[in-house]
Design an enzyme around this catalytic site. Structure first.
Site, PDB file in Angstrom:
ATOM      1  N   GLN A 103       6.598 -46.682  -3.113  1.00 49.44           N
ATOM      2  CA  GLN A 103       7.644 -46.054  -2.314  1.00 49.44           C
ATOM      3  C   GLN A 103       7.476 -44.536  -2.361  1.00 49.44           C
ATOM      4  OE1 GLN A 103      11.728 -47.851  -3.161  1.00 49.44           O
ATOM      5  NE2 GLN A 103      10.480 -48.786  -4.756  1.00 49.44           N
ATOM      6  N   HIS A 121       6.672 -45.543   2.395  1.00 49.78           N
ATOM      7  CA  HIS A 121       7.538 -44.471   2.916  1.00 49.78           C
ATOM      8  C   HIS A 121       6.751 -43.237   3.307  1.00 49.78           C
ATOM      9  CE1 HIS A 121      11.014 -46.544   0.554  1.00 49.78           C
ATOM     10  NE2 HIS A 121      10.739 -47.139   1.686  1.00 49.78           N
TER      11      HIS A 121
HETATM   12  C1  BV8 Z   1      15.483 -48.903   7.470  1.00 50.39           C
HETATM   13  C2  BV8 Z   1      10.789 -41.117   1.835  1.00 50.39           C
HETATM   14  C3  BV8 Z   1      16.043 -49.772   9.592  1.00 50.39           C
HETATM   15  C4  BV8 Z   1      11.501 -39.843   2.171  1.00 50.39           C
HETATM   16  C5  BV8 Z   1      12.547 -42.708   1.214  1.00 50.39           C
HETATM   17  C6  BV8 Z   1      19.071 -53.421   4.144  1.00 50.39           C
HETATM   18  C7  BV8 Z   1      17.922 -53.639   4.895  1.00 50.39           C
HETATM   19  C8  BV8 Z   1      17.293 -52.585   5.533  1.00 50.39           C
HETATM   20  C9  BV8 Z   1      17.793 -51.274   5.408  1.00 50.39           C
HETATM   21  C10 BV8 Z   1      18.921 -51.074   4.671  1.00 50.39           C
HETATM   22  C11 BV8 Z   1      19.556 -52.126   4.050  1.00 50.39           C
HETATM   23  N1  BV8 Z   1      20.628 -51.604   3.398  1.00 50.39           N
HETATM   24  C12 BV8 Z   1      20.680 -50.275   3.580  1.00 50.39           C
HETATM   25  C13 BV8 Z   1      19.670 -49.925   4.356  1.00 50.39           C
HETATM   26  C14 BV8 Z   1      19.393 -48.566   4.797  1.00 50.39           C
HETATM   27  C15 BV8 Z   1      18.484 -47.822   3.849  1.00 50.39           C
HETATM   28  C16 BV8 Z   1      18.738 -48.113   2.404  1.00 50.39           C
HETATM   29  O1  BV8 Z   1      18.061 -48.930   1.801  1.00 50.39           O
HETATM   30  N2  BV8 Z   1      19.695 -47.403   1.830  1.00 50.39           N
HETATM   31  C17 BV8 Z   1      19.990 -47.552   0.435  1.00 50.39           C
HETATM   32  C18 BV8 Z   1      20.383 -46.195  -0.125  1.00 50.39           C
HETATM   33  C19 BV8 Z   1      21.069 -48.589   0.275  1.00 50.39           C
HETATM   34  N3  BV8 Z   1      17.110 -48.109   4.180  1.00 50.39           N
HETATM   35  C20 BV8 Z   1      16.541 -47.383   5.146  1.00 50.39           C
HETATM   36  O2  BV8 Z   1      17.112 -46.521   5.781  1.00 50.39           O
HETATM   37  C21 BV8 Z   1      15.090 -47.700   5.450  1.00 50.39           C
HETATM   38  N4  BV8 Z   1      14.979 -47.853   6.854  1.00 50.39           N
HETATM   39  O3  BV8 Z   1      15.839 -49.876   6.924  1.00 50.39           O
HETATM   40  O4  BV8 Z   1      15.578 -48.699   8.805  1.00 50.39           O
HETATM   41  C22 BV8 Z   1      15.219 -49.732  10.781  1.00 50.39           C
HETATM   42  C23 BV8 Z   1      14.311 -50.766  11.012  1.00 50.39           C
HETATM   43  C24 BV8 Z   1      13.544 -50.719  12.138  1.00 50.39           C
HETATM   44  C25 BV8 Z   1      13.655 -49.640  13.020  1.00 50.39           C
HETATM   45  C26 BV8 Z   1      14.535 -48.596  12.770  1.00 50.39           C
HETATM   46  C27 BV8 Z   1      15.320 -48.628  11.643  1.00 50.39           C
HETATM   47  C28 BV8 Z   1      14.190 -46.533   5.078  1.00 50.39           C
HETATM   48  C29 BV8 Z   1      14.241 -46.262   3.618  1.00 50.39           C
HETATM   49  C30 BV8 Z   1      13.173 -45.207   3.244  1.00 50.39           C
HETATM   50  C31 BV8 Z   1      13.828 -43.886   2.944  1.00 50.39           C
HETATM   51  N5  BV8 Z   1      12.826 -42.931   2.469  1.00 50.39           N
HETATM   52  N6  BV8 Z   1      11.558 -41.878   0.841  1.00 50.39           N
HETATM   53  C32 BV8 Z   1      11.405 -38.844   1.054  1.00 50.39           C
HETATM   54  O5  BV8 Z   1      10.871 -39.153  -0.026  1.00 50.39           O
HETATM   55  O6  BV8 Z   1      11.883 -37.713   1.272  1.00 50.39           O
HETATM   56  S1  BV8 Z   1      13.412 -43.534   0.061  1.00 50.39           S
HETATM   57  C33 BV8 Z   1      13.213 -42.766  -1.440  1.00 50.39           C
HETATM   58  O7  BV8 Z   1      14.298 -43.179  -2.229  1.00 50.39           O
HETATM   59  C34 BV8 Z   1      11.999 -43.211  -2.204  1.00 50.39           C
HETATM   60  O8  BV8 Z   1      10.886 -43.373  -1.395  1.00 50.39           O
HETATM   61  C35 BV8 Z   1      12.430 -44.487  -2.852  1.00 50.39           C
HETATM   62  O9  BV8 Z   1      12.247 -45.567  -2.016  1.00 50.39           O
HETATM   63  C36 BV8 Z   1      13.906 -44.271  -3.002  1.00 50.39           C
HETATM   64  C37 BV8 Z   1      14.227 -43.935  -4.427  1.00 50.39           C
HETATM   65  O10 BV8 Z   1      14.086 -45.110  -5.073  1.00 50.39           O
HETATM   66  P1  BV8 Z   1      13.145 -45.234  -6.366  1.00 50.39           P
HETATM   67  O11 BV8 Z   1      11.737 -44.940  -6.030  1.00 50.39           O
HETATM   68  O12 BV8 Z   1      13.479 -46.525  -6.955  1.00 50.39           O
HETATM   69  O13 BV8 Z   1      13.609 -44.072  -7.276  1.00 50.39           O
HETATM   70  P2  BV8 Z   1      15.004 -43.909  -7.906  1.00 50.39           P
HETATM   71  O14 BV8 Z   1      15.143 -42.472  -8.136  1.00 50.39           O
HETATM   72  O15 BV8 Z   1      16.014 -44.658  -7.130  1.00 50.39           O
HETATM   73  O16 BV8 Z   1      14.872 -44.686  -9.301  1.00 50.39           O
HETATM   74  C38 BV8 Z   1      13.929 -44.267 -10.235  1.00 50.39           C
HETATM   75  C39 BV8 Z   1      13.834 -45.366 -11.256  1.00 50.39           C
HETATM   76  O17 BV8 Z   1      12.832 -44.980 -12.174  1.00 50.39           O
HETATM   77  C40 BV8 Z   1      15.097 -45.581 -12.034  1.00 50.39           C
HETATM   78  O18 BV8 Z   1      15.359 -46.965 -12.156  1.00 50.39           O
HETATM   79  C41 BV8 Z   1      14.776 -44.982 -13.427  1.00 50.39           C
HETATM   80  O19 BV8 Z   1      15.416 -45.703 -14.472  1.00 50.39           O
HETATM   81  C42 BV8 Z   1      13.299 -45.189 -13.495  1.00 50.39           C
HETATM   82  N7  BV8 Z   1      12.565 -44.245 -14.334  1.00 50.39           N
HETATM   83  C43 BV8 Z   1      12.897 -42.962 -14.627  1.00 50.39           C
HETATM   84  N8  BV8 Z   1      11.927 -42.445 -15.427  1.00 50.39           N
HETATM   85  C44 BV8 Z   1      10.988 -43.410 -15.612  1.00 50.39           C
HETATM   86  C45 BV8 Z   1      11.397 -44.562 -14.913  1.00 50.39           C
HETATM   87  N9  BV8 Z   1      10.687 -45.694 -14.905  1.00 50.39           N
HETATM   88  C46 BV8 Z   1       9.528 -45.705 -15.604  1.00 50.39           C
HETATM   89  N10 BV8 Z   1       9.068 -44.647 -16.279  1.00 50.39           N
HETATM   90  C47 BV8 Z   1       9.767 -43.495 -16.315  1.00 50.39           C
HETATM   91  N11 BV8 Z   1       9.304 -42.438 -17.024  1.00 50.39           N
END
Ligand code: BV8
Length: 264
Positions: A103, A121
């Site tokens: 991602q 992404h």
């Molecule tokens: C879409 C690029 C439709 C930009 C990113 C259900 C189905 C479909 C869509 C949705 C749905 N429900 C809601 C949605 C909408 C939305 C969504 O999911 N919202 C969430 C907030 C609920 N999804 C979308 O909008 C997607 N698009 O569905 O469009 C559509 C379809 C067809 C046509 C038109 C439209 C698009 C989503 C992509 C967004 N872009 N990134 C940029 O980077 O600027 S998302 C971005 O946030 C990242 O890429 C990543 O995906 C996300 C963050 O998540 P993680 O990578 O998991 O990171 P996070 O910080 O959350 O967690 C870190 C983890 O690491 C933690 O658990 C932590 O404990 C752990 N950690 C910390 N340190 C360590 C560690 N682990 C190991 N070692 C360590 N040292």
């Protein structure tokens, strides 16, 4: 980090012929690249990443959003792949039918030697214009570090497309945008046919990427998770290795294949 869990799951890694490694922002955390969960630091402390990573934000203030991505690119350029990225590359080298699905929009998997990373992404390093069709655009010269880190660095006007003069935007998938079809199809195919899926450093809340480990579990794969914290994926994981990517993944590779990950 529970070493006995690592010893317990290492035979699964050694025996698997088709492995998928799914990574999120957490695998880059030990390289100094903040995750989305982390509060944005410094200049960006008062912004919410999920608000900035949207077409609406770019439309409303392209200079602010472009400045944010320049700031993020600069951080990634200064970062180095960590032992977690290197362990993922060692798994790929060891298991020919392995696939990395990320991602993340950084290039740390590639800089660690991964060859198959599927970027669900997009990438910080592949801008394109907002024209239809979109033209790939070259990255402009990076602004000076002191500009990026300064208040005036917060707003940097995006370049214009050399082909159609439309605004150039970051080559990432924003919230509300569809994922690249080829990448998503390849990721679903890999998840559906793998025996083992490692979910590393993802909170498992952003869809449809968060569906990938769940698809693998439904298809009968064993899903392992590497994360210091509980996540939404805990329920689909056979084993949750509570530790960081840079600690657990090298230990897992060493337990499976020996200290350098390449000996039998
Ligand atoms: C879409 C690029 C439709 C930009 C990113 C259900 C189905 C479909 C869509 C949705 C749905 N429900 C809601 C949605 C909408 C939305 C969504 O999911 N919202 C969430 C907030 C609920 N999804 C979308 O909008 C997607 N698009 O569905 O469009 C559509 C379809 C067809 C046509 C038109 C439209 C698009 C989503 C992509 C967004 N872009 N990134 C940029 O980077 O600027 S998302 C971005 O946030 C990242 O890429 C990543 O995906 C996300 C963050 O998540 P993680 O990578 O998991 O990171 P996070 O910080 O959350 O967690 C870190 C983890 O690491 C933690 O658990 C932590 O404990 C752990 N950690 C910390 N340190 C360590 C560690 N682990 C190991 N070692 C360590 N040292």
């Amino acid at each position: 980090m529970e070493q006995e869990f690592v010893e317990r799951v290492a035979p699964l890694l050694r025996a698997a012929r088709r492995i998928v490694v799914c990574t999120g922002a957490g695998i880059s955390a030990e390289s100094g690249v903040p995750t989305f969960r982390d509060d944005l630091t410094g200049l960006w402390a008062r912004f919410d990443a999920q608000q900035l990573a949207t077409p609406e934000a770019f439309h409303a203030d392209p200079d602010l959003v472009w400045g944010w991505y320049e700031w993020r690119r600069a951080r990634v350029r200064r970062a180095r792949p960590n032992a977690g990225h290197l362990a993922v590359a060692a798994i790929e080298a060891r298991v020919p039918a392995s696939t990395v699905i990320t991602q993340n929009v950084d290039d740390l998997h590639e800089r660690a030697g991964s060859r198959t990373a599927i970027h669900l992404h997009g990438s910080l390093f592949a801008p394109r214009c907002v024209g239809v069709p979109a033209h790939p655009a070259a990255l402009p010269e990076p602004p000076d570090d002191e500009v990026i880190g300064s208040p005036e660095g917060r707003r940097i006007p995006p370049p214009r497309c050399a082909s159609c003069a439309a605004l150039v935007r970051p080559g990432v998938v924003w919230f509300g945008e569809g994922l690249p079809e080829a990448a998503l199809t390849a990721a679903v195919d890999a998840a559906t046919s793998c025996e083992l899926l490692l979910a590393v450093g993802t909170s498992g809340v952003v869809y449809p990427a968060a569906e990938i480990p769940r698809i693998a579990a439904r298809a009968g794969a064993t899903v392992l998770q590497v994360n210091p914290e509980p996540t939404a994926l805990d329920a689909v994981c056979a084993v949750n290795l509570r530790g960081t990517a840079a600690q657990v993944l090298p230990a897992l590779v060493a337990a499976a294949w020996g200290p350098d990950g390449h000996t039998a």
